[in-house]
Design an enzyme around this catalytic site. Structure first.
Site, PDB file in Angstrom:
ATOM      1  N   ASP A   1      10.761 -40.981  20.880  1.00 52.14           N
ATOM      2  CA  ASP A   1      11.024 -41.409  22.258  1.00 52.14           C
ATOM      3  C   ASP A   1      10.427 -42.785  22.562  1.00 52.14           C
ATOM      4  O   ASP A   1      11.116 -43.671  23.072  1.00 52.14           O
ATOM      5  CB  ASP A   1      10.472 -40.376  23.255  1.00 52.14           C
TER       6      ASP A   1
ATOM      7  N   GLU B   1      26.898 -20.536  27.033  1.00 49.27           N
ATOM      8  CA  GLU B   1      26.123 -21.665  26.517  1.00 49.27           C
ATOM      9  C   GLU B   1      25.293 -21.322  25.278  1.00 49.27           C
ATOM     10  O   GLU B   1      24.825 -22.208  24.584  1.00 49.27           O
ATOM     11  CB  GLU B   1      25.200 -22.222  27.619  1.00 49.27           C
TER      12      GLU B   1
ATOM     13  N   LYS C   1      16.963 -34.918  23.607  1.00 48.07           N
ATOM     14  CA  LYS C   1      16.389 -35.422  22.362  1.00 48.07           C
ATOM     15  C   LYS C   1      17.455 -35.934  21.386  1.00 48.07           C
ATOM     16  O   LYS C   1      17.321 -37.015  20.817  1.00 48.07           O
ATOM     17  CB  LYS C   1      15.601 -34.272  21.704  1.00 48.07           C
TER      18      LYS C   1
ATOM     19  N   SER D   1       3.929 -44.816  20.178  1.00 52.81           N
ATOM     20  CA  SER D   1       3.202 -43.873  19.322  1.00 52.81           C
ATOM     21  C   SER D   1       3.843 -43.800  17.942  1.00 52.81           C
ATOM     22  O   SER D   1       3.256 -43.265  17.006  1.00 52.81           O
ATOM     23  CB  SER D   1       3.229 -42.480  19.953  1.00 52.81           C
ATOM     24  N   GLY D   2       5.075 -44.328  17.853  1.00 57.41           N
ATOM     25  CA  GLY D   2       5.792 -44.206  16.579  1.00 57.41           C
ATOM     26  C   GLY D   2       6.648 -42.954  16.543  1.00 57.41           C
ATOM     27  O   GLY D   2       7.398 -42.723  15.611  1.00 57.41           O
ATOM     28  N   GLY D   3       6.536 -42.118  17.584  1.00 60.95           N
ATOM     29  CA  GLY D   3       7.454 -40.980  17.726  1.00 60.95           C
ATOM     30  C   GLY D   3       8.810 -41.502  18.173  1.00 60.95           C
ATOM     31  O   GLY D   3       8.943 -42.678  18.542  1.00 60.95           O
TER      32      GLY D   3
ATOM     33  N   CYS E   1      26.570 -15.539  35.034  1.00 60.68           N
ATOM     34  CA  CYS E   1      25.632 -14.440  35.207  1.00 60.68           C
ATOM     35  C   CYS E   1      25.189 -14.331  36.678  1.00 60.68           C
ATOM     36  O   CYS E   1      26.004 -14.011  37.520  1.00 60.68           O
ATOM     37  CB  CYS E   1      24.465 -14.574  34.232  1.00 60.68           C
ATOM     38  N   TYR E   2      23.946 -14.663  36.995  1.00 60.74           N
ATOM     39  CA  TYR E   2      23.549 -14.581  38.415  1.00 60.74           C
ATOM     40  C   TYR E   2      24.488 -15.423  39.279  1.00 60.74           C
ATOM     41  O   TYR E   2      24.843 -15.037  40.400  1.00 60.74           O
ATOM     42  CB  TYR E   2      22.095 -15.067  38.593  1.00 60.74           C
TER      43      TYR E   2
ATOM     44  N   HIS F   1      26.893 -15.311  28.814  1.00 64.33           N
ATOM     45  CA  HIS F   1      26.390 -16.678  28.670  1.00 64.33           C
ATOM     46  C   HIS F   1      27.198 -17.477  27.641  1.00 64.33           C
ATOM     47  O   HIS F   1      26.986 -17.318  26.435  1.00 64.33           O
ATOM     48  CB  HIS F   1      24.913 -16.644  28.255  1.00 64.33           C
TER      49      HIS F   1
ATOM     50  N   GLY G   1      19.959 -16.675  36.388  1.00 65.75           N
ATOM     51  CA  GLY G   1      18.610 -16.690  36.943  1.00 65.75           C
ATOM     52  C   GLY G   1      18.117 -15.264  37.094  1.00 65.75           C
ATOM     53  O   GLY G   1      18.899 -14.311  36.985  1.00 65.75           O
TER      54      GLY G   1
END
Ligand code: XMP
Length: 533
Positions: free
Chosen positions: A249, A192, A389, A245-247, A99-100, A190, A72
């Protein structure tokens, strides 16, 4: 929308992993906490991000196997730095400070932290002095030259009692520390980010060896639990409506509802005419088949074009499209009788980005449904709000979502309207769809799509001179954009080979006579954005 949604069981702790293994990430405001939890999920361990100030009792209520304190922007020696509840560090549950998070751990347990001479950002050599337990993976044994990604100004100068140095940077600074008996660890760098080779292995060592997680969380568990949960919540006879919407999600939400409460659910697909070529037809045929009778398609193409007449300002376009969408959706929903629930495809990054990860629910801010009027008295259902996602994509595939939708690239709610600079007309839409389809076809033929986050064409609104059959003509300028990104927040333009660009440009100008020139966008985000409007 009624206000009960915050208390609704589907909006809070929707997903409790049946593995019983949860990691809590306390978010200190760095851009990395989402990435940390993504990596933890990659290691097949369930995790949840909570704000740094969450009381220890609330954190412990989740029965975490371990806690991660994220990075952070704060400084522990300034006034009122962000702090976690001290009980988090009492040694009962393993903690990894990054880190922080490490600096906070060091300073609160009796060590000292000072401001370094200069901010250290970038790759730095790493010398491991104590491989157990964080660096014992074969990656570290097999690699002589190790490095890690730093992004900090402050550094730990003196360790707290009970801690020892596990790694240093090339310049001798403390890069990792640990108190073995209390299971407290800190990393100045980091793990990640992809720039830290072996970073995922470090996280896995923490998860598996220190927190004793087995790593058996999978989206498959999610489907069984989500189905059970939806069935428990929606009473027989109550109806659920889904804006499809067809997306990716919203498609996954529709399939999940269909599997859970098939006959009490209806999905509405509003065709606003602003999709890419053939997409509306594909969405329609996929869901007609998959949802059998529960798929309502509304052809609103003319309505949207009428509303967009004469509008050139990007924000106004968005507003008009949003408002018209709501109107069409409202009319359709009301014509179909009473519904108790509105399902939408909010996913975890939406929740965290909107600052609502403390347990409150916010409607996806840029979502098409994001402003349904209050007099539609639905309660919100957001079954995907704990997923990333890529997890949503996997759930979709397991639910039988065809690849054409499962791998569909992100697409803005206002569609091609924000890729046509200036007024949107039927003729311009057709022109853009044609050019875009050629670009898409060529990208997919060469398999560049596997590496790309988005690729599309923009009708720039500029007219330029060209030569056709020996005569000077004015034609449109089409811009092509292809970008890489991990989350859409930042992006880089993709180095498509010149020969490939040459081929696409030749095809577009040859097959679409109204187009005089093709250009390629070489702007990263920031400073640009992904879309042009
Ligand atoms: P920008 O242009 O802000 O886009 O860099 C970031 C990502 O968001 C998508 N985008 C939208 N998505 N409604 C959406 O659902 C919108 O109004 C919208 N505008 C941009 C964009 O395609 C990119 O993936």
């Amino acid at each position: 929308m009624n206000n009960q949604k915050n208390d609704h069981p589907l909006t809070k702790d929707y997903l409790t992993p049946n593995t019983g293994e949860t990691i809590i990430v306390l978010n200190f405001g760095g851009q990395y906490s989402m990435l940390i939890s993504r990596r933890i999920r990659e290691a097949k361990v369930y995790c949840k991000i909570l704000p740094y100030y969450t009381p220890a009792a609330e954190v412990f209520r989740h029965s975490p196997r371990g806690i991660i304190l994220s990075g952070g922007p704060g400084s522990v020696y300034l006034e009122n730095p962000p702090e976690c509840d001290p009980a988090i560090l009492n040694g009962e549950i393993p903690v990894l400070g990054i880190c922080y998070g490490m600096q906070l751990m060091a300073s609160r347990l009796g060590g000292s932290v000072e401001r370094g001479r200069k901010k250290e950002v970038g790759r730095t050599g790493l010398i491991i002095t104590e491989p157990e337990p964080l660096f014992n993976h074969s990656f570290f044994k097999d690699n002589d030259s190790l490095s890690c990604w730093m992004s900090h100004q402050d550094e730990v100068i003196n360790l707290p009692p009970g801690f020892s140095v596990l790694a240093r940077t090339e310049s001798g600074a403390i890069a990792a520390m640990g108190d073995f008996s209390h299971h407290l660890y800190g990393l100045q760098f980091h793990p990640e980010v992809s720039h830290t080779p072996g970073g995922l292995d470090i996280l896995k060592s923490f998860l598996y060896d220190i927190c004793h997680c087995s790593g058996n969380w999978a989206p498959l568990n999610f489907i069984e639990q989500a189905v059970m949960k939806i069935r428990n919540i929606v009473n027989p006879g109550e109806k659920v409506i889904c804006a499809l919407s067809g997306g990716l999600d919203s498609s996954v939400v529709a399939l999940l509802l269909n599997k859970s409460i098939g006959k009490d659910f209806v999905s509405i697909f509003v065709d606003h005419g602003l999709l890419r070529r053939d997409e509306a037809r594909t969405i329609s045929s996929v869901f007609r088949e998959q949802l059998q009778g529960k798929f309502i398609e509304v052809d609103a193409r003319d309505r949207f074009l009428q509303k967009l007449k004469g509008i050139t300002l990007p924000e106004e376009k968005r507003k008009v499209i949003g408002a018209e969408f709501i109107e069409v959706f409202r009319e359709t929903a009301l014509s179909m009788g009473n519904f108790s629930y509105l399902a939408q495809g909010t996913i975890y990054p939406d929740i965290v980005e909107s600052g609502a990860d403390a347990g409150t629910a916010t409607i996806k801010s840029h979502h098409n449904v994001g402003g349904l009027p209050d007099n539609l008295n639905f309660t919100l259902i957001e079954p995907l709000r704990d997923l990333f996602k890529d997890e949503v994509r996997e759930v979709g595939r397991r639910l039988g979502l065809p690849e054409v939708i499962a791998s569909r690239q992100p697409f803005p709610g206002p569609g091609l309207a924000v890729r046509i600079i200036g007024e949107v007309t039927a003729a311009k839409l057709e022109l853009l769809q044609e050019a875009d389809a050629i670009f898409r076809e060529e990208i997919e033929k060469e398999n560049f799509n596997d590496e790309l986050w988005q690729f599309f064409a923009i009708l720039t609104g500029i007219q330029a001179v060209g030569i056709r059959q020996g005569k000077r003509v004015y034609g449109s300028v089409i811009c092509l954009r292809a970008i890489t990104s991990t989350d859409g927040m930042t992006a880089d333009w993709y180095r498509l080979p010149y020969e490939f660009l040459h081929h696409v440009s030749t095809r577009i100008t040859a097959e679409i006579p109204q187009i005089a020139r093709v250009v390629y966008d070489i702007t990263a985000k920031p400073p640009g954005t992904i879309e042009w409007e």
